[in-house]
Design an enzyme around this catalytic site. Structure first.
Site, PDB file in Angstrom:
ATOM      1  N   HIS A  62      22.105 -37.104  48.871  1.00  0.00           N
ATOM      2  CA  HIS A  62      23.508 -36.928  48.476  1.00  0.00           C
ATOM      3  C   HIS A  62      23.649 -35.871  47.395  1.00  0.00           C
ATOM      4  CE1 HIS A  62      23.496 -39.375  44.696  1.00  0.00           C
ATOM      5  NE2 HIS A  62      22.616 -40.131  45.330  1.00  0.00           N
ATOM      6  N   ASP A  64      26.472 -35.408  45.319  1.00  0.00           N
ATOM      7  CA  ASP A  64      27.208 -35.762  44.101  1.00  0.00           C
ATOM      8  C   ASP A  64      26.335 -36.525  43.108  1.00  0.00           C
ATOM      9  OD1 ASP A  64      27.203 -38.046  45.834  1.00  0.00           O
ATOM     10  OD2 ASP A  64      28.871 -38.907  44.722  1.00  0.00           O
ATOM     11  N   ASP A  95      18.391 -38.268  40.999  1.00  0.00           N
ATOM     12  CA  ASP A  95      19.410 -38.976  41.778  1.00  0.00           C
ATOM     13  C   ASP A  95      20.569 -38.032  42.095  1.00  0.00           C
ATOM     14  OD1 ASP A  95      20.914 -40.946  43.045  1.00  0.00           O
ATOM     15  OD2 ASP A  95      21.775 -41.655  41.163  1.00  0.00           O
ATOM     16  N   GLU A 129      28.384 -40.260  47.606  1.00  0.00           N
ATOM     17  CA  GLU A 129      27.557 -41.460  47.639  1.00  0.00           C
ATOM     18  C   GLU A 129      27.756 -42.328  46.404  1.00  0.00           C
ATOM     19  OE1 GLU A 129      23.983 -43.946  46.744  1.00  0.00           O
ATOM     20  OE2 GLU A 129      24.859 -42.317  45.586  1.00  0.00           O
ATOM     21  N   GLU A 130      27.939 -41.682  45.250  1.00  0.00           N
ATOM     22  CA  GLU A 130      28.064 -42.434  44.003  1.00  0.00           C
ATOM     23  C   GLU A 130      29.343 -43.270  43.946  1.00  0.00           C
ATOM     24  OE1 GLU A 130      25.735 -42.887  42.102  1.00  0.00           O
ATOM     25  OE2 GLU A 130      24.393 -41.165  42.093  1.00  0.00           O
ATOM     26  N   HIS A 353      20.825 -42.489  35.828  1.00  0.00           N
ATOM     27  CA  HIS A 353      22.250 -42.616  35.455  1.00  0.00           C
ATOM     28  C   HIS A 353      22.435 -42.607  33.938  1.00  0.00           C
ATOM     29  CE1 HIS A 353      24.186 -44.316  39.396  1.00  0.00           C
ATOM     30  NE2 HIS A 353      23.404 -43.277  39.620  1.00  0.00           N
TER      31      HIS A 353
END
Length: 393
Positions: A62, A64, A95, A129-130, A353
């Protein structure tokens, strides 16, 4: 991505037009590669193989990322990709830009060498995705279903190489996710008569709710998130004045549902006190457990690719504790795996994150090489017999 309806569209357009198309010219210009934008910002590629009877597979990643603020204490600006002491710092480095760029870099290298795969494959790069992938991955799946696409397997992010992370395990291990936890957000609420704090009732709305929340939290054993459904109380609201007993109290509880349970089973466990109203805000079941025995093509190709690159690793199946775009793909393929050879040492999972997200330059090179080898390893028609040499790949 901030919310399902608030994503940084200008950055997504620039990432496509100003970066990807410039640094991966072969992928976007090759007559072999079929490419289209889905949902305006997600990328779908099909690389047709020379043997169309071989069932295709699909690589996911992904584009984003979650928000990042330099003021939170980053050692380098979070969107700079600055190199410090052999590491690339930046939001998305673990990520999931390492997969986006790794897959495309490996594919670019292969195309530069005149490579044509025997087995067709797809690359799906979601843009949201997030925030649940409702416009990216969901629309890619809708398109593939309309085309009648059947896949051998799907490989997405989710698990990694864990080095010193798992207590009792001697040496690093590559965990290949064979399922993904489900999720539920549940609202618990209690309504009762209001009153003054000087005339205390036997039980207040806050007391009743606190007791219910405590029963929910105590029900599960205190063990690892890999082997159980986890519970977190994320919001608790009640009261407007110090000396008034509130008539209403509410709490929101987030469950990450283990593959051995269902959403309905978790809801049934929560409903224990008739005075407490239980409402499902949103949720979904865990992904089915993908096949992982010695005869399963997808799992064994991933495993053997890891073993050929990192012979020192223990390779084992695991449960992906977060949620990814791949849950949208369960209707077109049941064998969905979660793995990127990102190398996590103690302290690294806390960067996920969070501040100072980073990847070593060496590890990024390993990720590119992993996809480079994996794509070529998929070209065999069928697996060699169990226990034969990995070099037969």
């Amino acid at each position: 991505s901030f919310t399902e309806t608030n994503v940084n569209r200008s950055a997504l357009r620039e990432f496509d037009g100003l970066l990807l198309r410039k640094v991966f010219p072969k992928i976007f210009s090759s007559s072999l590669v079929q490419h289209e934008l889905v949902g305006n910002y997600s990328q779908l590629f099909r690389i047709p193989g020379s043997e169309p009877d071989l069932e295709p597979y699909m690589l996911l990643a992904h584009i984003d990322v979650v928000p990042a603020d330099e003021a939170d204490g980053w050692d380098a600006p979070p969107f700079s990709a600055q190199e410090l002491n052999g590491f690339i710092y930046g939001r998305g480095t673990i990520d999931n830009k390492q997969s986006v760029m790794g897959i495309l870099q490996a594919s670019e290298y292969l195309l530069e060498r005149g490579y044509t795969p025997r087995r067709s494959f797809y690359i799906g790069l979601g843009h949201d995705e997030e925030v649940n992938g409702l416009y990216g991955a969901a629309n890619i799946v809708k398109l593939l279903k309309s085309q009648g696409v059947k896949l051998q397997y799907v490989l997405d992010e989710g698990l990694a190489v864990l080095d010193g992370i798992i207590n009792g395990l001697d040496g690093p291990a590559a965990l290949i996710g064979i399922s993904e936890k489900g999720q539920a957000t549940v609202k618990l609420s209690v309504s009762s008569a209001p009153g003054h704090s000087s005339m205390l009732p036997r039980e207040s709305s806050i007391g009743i709710l606190a007791s219910a929340v405590n029963r929910v939290l105590e029900r599960k054993p205190d063990t690892n998130a890999f082997v159980r459904t986890t519970t977190a109380v994320t919001m608790f609201n009640s009261g407007v004045k110090i000396n008034i007993i509130p008539s209403y109290a509410e709490a929101f509880v987030n469950f990450r549902i283990h593959s051995a349970q269902t959403l309905q089973e978790v809801l049934e466990l929560v409903k224990s006190d008739q005075r407490v109203k239980v409402e499902l805000v949103n949720g979904f079941d865990p992904l089915p457990i993908s096949s992982y025995d010695e005869q399963v093509f997808g799992f064994q190709i991933i495993k053997k690719t890891v073993q050929s690159m990192f012979p020192q690793l223990t390779v084992a199946p695991g449960i992906c504790v977060g949620n990814t775009d791949s849950r949208h793909y369960k209707d077109i393929q049941k064998d969905i795996y979660h793995f990127v050879p990102s190398w996590f040492k103690p302290g690294d999972p806390q960067r996920f994150h969070s501040v100072n997200e980073r990847i070593s330059i060496q590890n990024y090179e390993e990720i590119v090489l992993f996809y480079f080898q994996l794509i070529q390893n998929n070209d065999i028609r069928k697996l060699p017999p169990p226990h034969s040499s990995q070099h037969e790949l």
